[in-house]
Write an enzyme that holds these catalytic residues in place. Structure first.
Site, short mmCIF file in Angstrom:
data_model
loop_
_atom_site.label_atom_id
_atom_site.label_comp_id
_atom_site.label_asym_id
_atom_site.label_seq_id
_atom_site.Cartn_x
_atom_site.Cartn_y
_atom_site.Cartn_z
N LYS A 9 0.84 -1.21 0.00
CA LYS A 9 0.00 0.00 0.00
C LYS A 9 0.87 1.26 0.00
O LYS A 9 2.09 1.19 0.20
CB LYS A 9 -0.92 -0.05 1.22
N TYR A 49 -12.28 -2.47 -3.44
CA TYR A 49 -12.79 -2.60 -2.07
C TYR A 49 -14.32 -2.48 -2.00
O TYR A 49 -14.86 -2.07 -0.97
CB TYR A 49 -12.14 -1.54 -1.18
N PHE A 57 -15.02 2.87 7.86
CA PHE A 57 -13.65 3.18 7.44
C PHE A 57 -13.50 3.29 5.92
O PHE A 57 -12.40 3.56 5.44
CB PHE A 57 -12.68 2.12 7.98
N ARG A 85 -0.79 -14.20 4.19
CA ARG A 85 -1.46 -13.56 5.33
C ARG A 85 -0.68 -13.79 6.63
O ARG A 85 -0.69 -12.93 7.52
CB ARG A 85 -2.92 -14.02 5.43
N THR A 91 -4.78 -7.71 10.53
CA THR A 91 -5.16 -6.39 9.99
C THR A 91 -4.76 -5.27 10.94
O THR A 91 -4.24 -4.24 10.50
CB THR A 91 -6.69 -6.37 9.76
N ARG A 102 3.22 -6.36 9.29
CA ARG A 102 2.41 -5.33 9.96
C ARG A 102 2.93 -5.04 11.37
O ARG A 102 2.95 -3.89 11.80
CB ARG A 102 0.94 -5.75 9.96
N ASN A 112 -1.83 0.00 7.19
CA ASN A 112 -1.26 -1.31 7.55
C ASN A 112 -0.40 -1.95 6.46
O ASN A 112 -0.25 -3.16 6.41
CB ASN A 112 -2.35 -2.24 8.08
N HIS A 115 -1.69 -5.63 1.58
CA HIS A 115 -2.94 -6.35 1.38
C HIS A 115 -2.63 -7.75 0.89
O HIS A 115 -1.69 -7.94 0.11
CB HIS A 115 -3.82 -5.65 0.33
N GLU A 126 -9.23 -10.79 -7.49
CA GLU A 126 -8.28 -9.69 -7.30
C GLU A 126 -7.12 -9.77 -8.29
O GLU A 126 -6.64 -8.73 -8.76
CB GLU A 126 -7.77 -9.70 -5.86
P1 ATP Z 1 -6.59 -6.41 3.31
O1 ATP Z 1 -7.91 -6.74 2.66
O2 ATP Z 1 -6.11 -5.02 3.04
O3 ATP Z 1 -5.53 -7.45 3.10
P2 ATP Z 1 -7.58 -7.48 5.68
O4 ATP Z 1 -8.16 -8.56 4.83
O5 ATP Z 1 -6.67 -7.85 6.80
O6 ATP Z 1 -6.79 -6.45 4.85
P3 ATP Z 1 -10.18 -6.28 5.63
O7 ATP Z 1 -11.14 -6.56 6.70
O8 ATP Z 1 -10.37 -6.92 4.30
O9 ATP Z 1 -8.72 -6.58 6.21
O10 ATP Z 1 -10.11 -4.71 5.44
C1 ATP Z 1 -9.51 -4.16 4.30
C2 ATP Z 1 -8.69 -2.97 4.71
O11 ATP Z 1 -9.54 -1.95 5.21
C3 ATP Z 1 -7.69 -3.24 5.84
O12 ATP Z 1 -6.46 -3.75 5.41
C4 ATP Z 1 -7.53 -1.85 6.42
O13 ATP Z 1 -6.64 -1.07 5.61
C5 ATP Z 1 -8.92 -1.27 6.29
N1 ATP Z 1 -9.69 -1.50 7.51
C6 ATP Z 1 -10.33 -2.63 7.87
N2 ATP Z 1 -10.93 -2.51 9.06
C7 ATP Z 1 -10.65 -1.26 9.47
C8 ATP Z 1 -10.97 -0.50 10.63
N3 ATP Z 1 -11.71 -1.00 11.61
N4 ATP Z 1 -10.50 0.76 10.71
C9 ATP Z 1 -9.76 1.29 9.73
N5 ATP Z 1 -9.41 0.64 8.60
C10 ATP Z 1 -9.86 -0.62 8.48
MG MG Z 2 -9.32 -8.22 3.11
#
Ligand code: ATP
Ligand code: MG
Length: 137
Positions: A9, A49, A57, A85, A91, A102, A112, A115, A126
């Protein structure tokens, strides 16, 4: 053998972590079989997304992901989705295991660093979002 989509990112690119993160992938046995750097448009970030639209968020996530260039890659290896992962950590970086990307480099859930696809169906979608078949080696 499985493939997954990884994104470094904008915060990871700004912090000059591309090489460090690629090294972690390769050390873990994940091969980089496609890669490109690009500046996401708002439309691209919203498309990528879409599942998070409406969440508190979401607007911040789109602004963050379009704030600067991202590095996008396809990783290939045994259990690549779970392996990536695991390398990334949770996350929320405060909960991430020591030695994960992370835990080591991220400052908050909304900054973070990386992705990774979370399931085979999302990985396929994706990967196709960013790469044509002929761009994957
Ligand atoms: P990613 O999809 O980026 O790999 P992830 O699968 O761990 O991350 P997701 O739940 O898919 O997490 O959320 C996608 C992204 O949205 C997160 O990586 C983070 O950048 C953001 N995000 C998710 N939850 C929150 C939150 N509670 N507050 C702020 N940002 C969030
Ligand atoms: Mg995700």
């Amino acid at each position: 053998i499985q493939r997954t989509l990884s994104i470094i990112k904008p915060d990871g690119v700004v912090k000059d972590l591309i090489g460090t993160i690629y090294s972690r992938f390769e050390t873990a046995g994940l091969k980089i079989v496609a890669a490109k750097m690009l500046q996401l448009t708002t439309e691209q970030a919203e498309g990528f997304y879409a599942e998070h639209k409406g969440k508190p968020f979401y607007d911040g996530l789109i602004a963050f992901m379009t704030a600067g260039p991202v590095m996008v890659q396809v990783l290939e290896g045994e259990n690549a989705i779970a392996a990536n992962r695991e390398i990334m950590g949770t996350t929320n970086p405060d909960e991430a295991a020591r030695g994960t990307i992370r835990a080591d480099f991220a400052t908050a859930t909304n900054r973070n660093i990386c992705h990774g696809s979370d399931a085979p169906e999302t990985a396929s979608r994706e990967i196709a979002f960013f790469f044509t078949d002929s761009e994957i080696c």
